[in-house]
Design a protein around this motif. Sequence first.
Motif, PDB file in Angstrom:
ATOM      1  N   GLU A 219       0.839  -1.202   0.000  1.00 12.92           N
ATOM      2  CA  GLU A 219       0.000   0.000   0.000  1.00 12.92           C
ATOM      3  C   GLU A 219       0.872   1.249   0.000  1.00 12.92           C
ATOM      4  OE1 GLU A 219      -3.527   2.123   2.714  1.00 12.92           O
ATOM      5  OE2 GLU A 219      -2.755   0.129   3.235  1.00 12.92           O
ATOM      6  N   LEU A 220       1.966   1.232   0.779  1.00 16.26           N
ATOM      7  CA  LEU A 220       2.890   2.355   0.815  1.00 16.26           C
ATOM      8  C   LEU A 220       3.515   2.572  -0.560  1.00 16.26           C
ATOM      9  CD1 LEU A 220       4.625   4.504   2.260  1.00 16.26           C
ATOM     10  CD2 LEU A 220       6.200   2.652   2.901  1.00 16.26           C
ATOM     11  N   LEU A 221       3.937   1.493  -1.210  1.00 14.08           N
ATOM     12  CA  LEU A 221       4.518   1.584  -2.551  1.00 14.08           C
ATOM     13  C   LEU A 221       3.546   2.252  -3.519  1.00 14.08           C
ATOM     14  CD1 LEU A 221       6.690   0.637  -4.742  1.00 14.08           C
ATOM     15  CD2 LEU A 221       5.178  -1.346  -5.025  1.00 14.08           C
ATOM     16  N   CYS A 222       2.324   1.764  -3.539  1.00 14.88           N
ATOM     17  CA  CYS A 222       1.330   2.286  -4.493  1.00 14.88           C
ATOM     18  C   CYS A 222       0.996   3.747  -4.208  1.00 14.88           C
ATOM     19  CB  CYS A 222       0.064   1.434  -4.446  1.00 14.88           C
ATOM     20  SG  CYS A 222       0.323  -0.262  -5.031  1.00 14.88           S
ATOM     21  N   ASP A 223       0.870   4.084  -2.934  1.00 20.13           N
ATOM     22  CA  ASP A 223       0.568   5.465  -2.563  1.00 20.13           C
ATOM     23  C   ASP A 223       1.723   6.380  -2.960  1.00 20.13           C
ATOM     24  OD1 ASP A 223      -0.999   7.525  -1.056  1.00 20.13           O
ATOM     25  OD2 ASP A 223       0.806   7.513   0.184  1.00 20.13           O
ATOM     26  N   LEU A 224       2.936   5.913  -2.724  1.00 24.85           N
ATOM     27  CA  LEU A 224       4.138   6.685  -3.015  1.00 24.85           C
ATOM     28  C   LEU A 224       4.232   6.997  -4.505  1.00 24.85           C
ATOM     29  CD1 LEU A 224       6.604   7.670  -1.342  1.00 24.85           C
ATOM     30  CD2 LEU A 224       7.733   5.526  -1.941  1.00 24.85           C
ATOM     31  N   TYR A 225       4.137   5.945  -5.333  1.00 28.51           N
ATOM     32  CA  TYR A 225       4.295   6.162  -6.769  1.00 28.51           C
ATOM     33  C   TYR A 225       3.044   6.755  -7.419  1.00 28.51           C
ATOM     34  CZ  TYR A 225       9.014   4.539  -7.184  1.00 28.51           C
ATOM     35  OH  TYR A 225      10.382   4.445  -7.095  1.00 28.51           O
ATOM     36  N   GLY A 226       1.911   6.554  -6.782  1.00 28.99           N
ATOM     37  CA  GLY A 226       0.727   7.253  -7.275  1.00 28.99           C
ATOM     38  C   GLY A 226       0.945   8.757  -7.225  1.00 28.99           C
ATOM     39  N   TYR A 242      15.754  -5.903  -9.315  1.00 29.51           N
ATOM     40  CA  TYR A 242      16.800  -6.898  -9.584  1.00 29.51           C
ATOM     41  C   TYR A 242      17.065  -7.709  -8.322  1.00 29.51           C
ATOM     42  CZ  TYR A 242      19.263  -2.514  -8.284  1.00 29.51           C
ATOM     43  OH  TYR A 242      19.646  -1.324  -7.714  1.00 29.51           O
ATOM     44  N   PHE A 243      17.821  -8.797  -8.481  1.00 30.59           N
ATOM     45  CA  PHE A 243      18.190  -9.747  -7.431  1.00 30.59           C
ATOM     46  C   PHE A 243      17.067 -10.719  -7.069  1.00 30.59           C
ATOM     47  CE2 PHE A 243      21.047  -6.149  -5.630  1.00 30.59           C
ATOM     48  CZ  PHE A 243      22.024  -6.411  -6.568  1.00 30.59           C
ATOM     49  N   GLY A 244      16.000 -10.767  -7.853  1.00 31.39           N
ATOM     50  CA  GLY A 244      14.944 -11.713  -7.532  1.00 31.39           C
ATOM     51  C   GLY A 244      13.661 -11.384  -8.270  1.00 31.39           C
ATOM     52  N   ASP A 245      12.571 -12.008  -7.827  1.00 35.02           N
ATOM     53  CA  ASP A 245      11.282 -11.814  -8.501  1.00 35.02           C
ATOM     54  C   ASP A 245      10.373 -10.902  -7.677  1.00 35.02           C
ATOM     55  OD1 ASP A 245       9.226 -13.421  -6.816  1.00 35.02           O
ATOM     56  OD2 ASP A 245      10.866 -14.847  -7.058  1.00 35.02           O
ATOM     57  N   VAL A 246       9.292 -10.467  -8.311  1.00 32.64           N
ATOM     58  CA  VAL A 246       8.389  -9.479  -7.696  1.00 32.64           C
ATOM     59  C   VAL A 246       7.025 -10.097  -7.422  1.00 32.64           C
ATOM     60  CG1 VAL A 246       9.577  -7.471  -8.658  1.00 32.64           C
ATOM     61  CG2 VAL A 246       7.798  -8.595 -10.007  1.00 32.64           C
ATOM     62  N   ARG A 247       7.016 -11.323  -6.966  1.00 29.50           N
ATOM     63  CA  ARG A 247       5.746 -12.065  -6.815  1.00 29.50           C
ATOM     64  C   ARG A 247       4.720 -11.333  -5.941  1.00 29.50           C
ATOM     65  NH1 ARG A 247       8.429 -17.056  -3.492  1.00 29.50           N
ATOM     66  NH2 ARG A 247      10.112 -16.550  -4.951  1.00 29.50           N
ATOM     67  N   ASP A 248       5.177 -10.590  -4.936  1.00 27.24           N
ATOM     68  CA  ASP A 248       4.237  -9.935  -4.028  1.00 27.24           C
ATOM     69  C   ASP A 248       3.597  -8.689  -4.630  1.00 27.24           C
ATOM     70  OD1 ASP A 248       4.812 -11.830  -2.116  1.00 27.24           O
ATOM     71  OD2 ASP A 248       6.317 -10.605  -1.109  1.00 27.24           O
ATOM     72  N   VAL A 249       4.267  -8.071  -5.617  1.00 32.14           N
ATOM     73  CA  VAL A 249       3.799  -6.766  -6.095  1.00 32.14           C
ATOM     74  C   VAL A 249       3.595  -6.714  -7.604  1.00 32.14           C
ATOM     75  CG1 VAL A 249       4.810  -5.445  -4.194  1.00 32.14           C
ATOM     76  CG2 VAL A 249       6.181  -5.910  -6.220  1.00 32.14           C
ATOM     77  N   TYR A 250       3.657  -7.852  -8.275  1.00 31.29           N
ATOM     78  CA  TYR A 250       3.596  -7.819  -9.731  1.00 31.29           C
ATOM     79  C   TYR A 250       2.322  -7.138 -10.230  1.00 31.29           C
ATOM     80  CZ  TYR A 250       3.493  -9.336 -14.587  1.00 31.29           C
ATOM     81  OH  TYR A 250       3.435  -9.354 -15.963  1.00 31.29           O
ATOM     82  N   GLN A 251       1.193  -7.553  -9.722  1.00 30.37           N
ATOM     83  CA  GLN A 251      -0.070  -6.958 -10.184  1.00 30.37           C
ATOM     84  C   GLN A 251      -0.163  -5.479  -9.819  1.00 30.37           C
ATOM     85  OE1 GLN A 251      -2.366 -10.429  -8.406  1.00 30.37           O
ATOM     86  NE2 GLN A 251      -3.694  -9.925 -10.153  1.00 30.37           N
ATOM     87  N   ALA A 252       0.363  -5.129  -8.649  1.00 30.00           N
ATOM     88  CA  ALA A 252       0.360  -3.726  -8.248  1.00 30.00           C
ATOM     89  C   ALA A 252       1.236  -2.908  -9.192  1.00 30.00           C
ATOM     90  CB  ALA A 252       0.857  -3.584  -6.809  1.00 30.00           C
ATOM     91  N   LEU A 253       2.384  -3.457  -9.605  1.00 31.86           N
ATOM     92  CA  LEU A 253       3.271  -2.751 -10.528  1.00 31.86           C
ATOM     93  C   LEU A 253       2.583  -2.495 -11.869  1.00 31.86           C
ATOM     94  CD1 LEU A 253       6.734  -4.499  -9.918  1.00 31.86           C
ATOM     95  CD2 LEU A 253       6.086  -2.163  -9.313  1.00 31.86           C
ATOM     96  N   LEU A 254       1.844  -3.484 -12.354  1.00 30.47           N
ATOM     97  CA  LEU A 254       1.150  -3.318 -13.630  1.00 30.47           C
ATOM     98  C   LEU A 254       0.131  -2.187 -13.565  1.00 30.47           C
ATOM     99  CD1 LEU A 254       0.482  -6.986 -14.857  1.00 30.47           C
ATOM    100  CD2 LEU A 254       2.387  -5.457 -15.427  1.00 30.47           C
ATOM    101  N   GLY A 255      -0.378  -1.921 -12.365  1.00 30.08           N
ATOM    102  CA  GLY A 255      -1.389  -0.877 -12.225  1.00 30.08           C
ATOM    103  C   GLY A 255      -0.831   0.514 -11.998  1.00 30.08           C
ATOM    104  N   LEU A 256       0.497   0.631 -11.780  1.00 29.87           N
ATOM    105  CA  LEU A 256       1.082   1.948 -11.538  1.00 29.87           C
ATOM    106  C   LEU A 256       1.259   2.711 -12.849  1.00 29.87           C
ATOM    107  CD1 LEU A 256       3.835   1.158  -8.858  1.00 29.87           C
ATOM    108  CD2 LEU A 256       1.587   2.196  -8.492  1.00 29.87           C
ATOM    109  N   PRO A 257       1.182   4.022 -12.812  1.00 30.81           N
ATOM    110  CA  PRO A 257       1.300   4.820 -14.051  1.00 30.81           C
ATOM    111  C   PRO A 257       2.760   5.065 -14.476  1.00 30.81           C
ATOM    112  CG  PRO A 257       0.788   6.259 -12.208  1.00 30.81           C
ATOM    113  CD  PRO A 257       0.756   4.872 -11.659  1.00 30.81           C
TER     114      PRO A 257
END
Length: 775
Positions: A219-226, A242-257
């Motif tokens: 939620e902090l990530l999305c609010d920040l980049y929003g 980098y250094f790994g995968d984004v399994r926890d935030v992949y869908q949230a990343l797709l929704g960021l502008p």
Amino acid sequence: MQTSVIGYPRIGVNRELKFASERYFRGEGSKEQLLQEAARLRLTHWQVQKQHGITYIPSNDFSLYDGVLDTACLLNIIPARYRDLGLDSLETYYAMARGYQGKRGDVKALAMKKWYNTNYHYLVPELEEGVEIRLAGTKPFDEFLEAKQQGIRTKPVLPGAFTMLKLIKYSGGKQAADYAADMAEVYKEILARFEALGAEWVQFDEPELVRDLTAEEIELLCDLYGKILSAKGRVKVLLQTYFGDVRDVYQALLGLPCDGIGLDFVEGAENINLIHQYGWAQDKILFAGIVSGKNIWRNRYRESLDLIAELNRWVPHEQMVLSTSCSLLHVPYTVRHEQQLGEEVCRHLAFAEEKLAELTELAGLAAGLKEIEDAAELPEAYVRNEALFAEGNRAAPNPAVRAKTASLTAADFVRLPAASERAEIQRARFKLPLLPTTTIGSFPQTAEVRKNRTAYRKGRISEEQYRRFNQEKIAACIALQEELGLDVLVHGEYERNDMVEYFGECLDGFLFTEQGWVQSYGTRCVKPPIIWGDVSRARPITVEYAVYAKGLTNKPVKGMLTGPVTILNWSFPREDLPASEMAYQIALAIREEVLDLEAHGIEIIQIDEAALREKLPLRRSDWHCEYLDWAIPAFRLVHSGVKPETQIHTHMCYSEFADILQEIEAMDADVISFEASRSDLALIDVLQETGFQTAVGPGVYDIHSPRIPGVDELKEAILRMAEKLPAEKLWVNPDCGLKTRNEAEVRGSLQHMVQAAREVRKLLIADEHRRDALV
């Protein structure tokens, strides 16, 4: 297809930045000379990337010391103790990095931690309550313009706002979320500045997104980049992971502008499955990390092209940019200067510059992917690459080594008797005082020490001359330690170029570069060896000098070894064997050295595992199955065969240990020394809370700073330790080896450390007598 580099090495092919910085620190070079050399290096790096046809060349990936520190200064995150020195901006910067002791005051350096799962160290920003986060510098803008004036349009790079908030150490009662709005405003201003300067893309590095994240953090990530991206204008924003995968935030990343998302397909194998499951966003560019930024082996084009073809099922060519998996900071500059490895070896290697060529070739091949599949005659680059990998294993297996690891049983990993019983035996054997004092191992590697080693390596002096010089240095080192009153001595390690490279030179299966330098922190560089074949002990490694030192004193002398996990983690590993197999091979080789030292009368043996925490997977669910289940046994294998009275030490540095203390205790060492001074001895609270049983030596002062701690400062640190941990299980030592310090700094610091330990010892004994009298 277009190409992108996340970051580039910055120390210089010949470590020019290191030497220019150190001349400046010694007062032998001016500020202007240092900055001129930095500008020359930046231009060189941009030109190399441009010559290789890289589309998106990074700027602001260069740093005089550390990129996180650069960003902290840019954002005005400077603690008052450094501001109050009244120094200029560069000197304040270096005070934060290295500490300061002079006419203006006396301050320690900022804490230093490992950069995720690498051997690079970053400086931990400290945000004091009341400090305003604001744009307070111009470095990224200056370097963008610097490149632009040379006809090179770069992609500016900064640590992302979310990652910065997670890396900061907060004072007072506030936490990351309390500063999110201020951070967002500053990053909006950064984007506006870059738009005004004509930047097309800006890269925000967000490696924190490959960790386990809570719902609140997402939620902090999305609010920040929003907020940051709400009015970004024409400039495009790349969120780079980098250094790994984004399994926890992949869908949230797709929704960021944002306009692009960078994913690592080398360490983040799960990322391809995320795209399979959730698809891709039509309004975003995928920066696909397919060329490893960590290993030094050639990319297999067929596998990379297969991955690109798989990605193309969801992501069209025009929405994809080929990228490195992470910054190339973690590999050497170029194979071109390696004259001694030979063509047979070099053609398998790809350092930073060779990886640029691989990116460009892959982009060309990927553009004609369908044609490659249908062509009767394959492209020359593809054919050449396939022929290289068709050679098979680079080194023939060693049947004897393979048989040893295959025959290991559970009993080989267990030392008897139990630690508590060994402690009583060793207490009676050594009769050491309360709070015994020692050092971690190395003493200053002076110019004459390095000159002696170089002269021997180049055949200018005989082996006898080389050995005699080292013996003279050892004798002086033992005499100094006796003069200072240390309780357990070391021989100083004058024969060693590096704590891993030196051991590799005495083991079969390793290869060594001439110019394969990689930045570890600040001006410190290491030259990791290459694991080429099966590993075994070629000859005794440390026995001669340890025995010689022992004969010079009646005090105990520690044998000094590097552990198998650290040797593996600080080498470039082969890719055709599991890490566990390589670790056990190295462990068996070091075990032979341990038993040899013991047979020659060395009764205290330190087996350093400085890098144990470094390769711990970033996701907790992977800790045991992918790492700890073989790393901890590998260490136990090294020492399980020694006698009960032989005392085994180990050392660990610059990592967060709190969450793996149970596993560290399971290493079954008799004494463990930790880096603790830069983190203000915070580790002792955790040791107390967890009931840690092993004897410990939390480092009482920071050896990476030139400042000499005072006696009162050290007494306070030791008393804090003794208040929270049993004094009979405490050792007093610096937080790491002393090789990077000069002799005056070492003498002054150790003299104060021994005096402080003695004074605290008297206080504790007097307190005990008073308590006994009252009883």
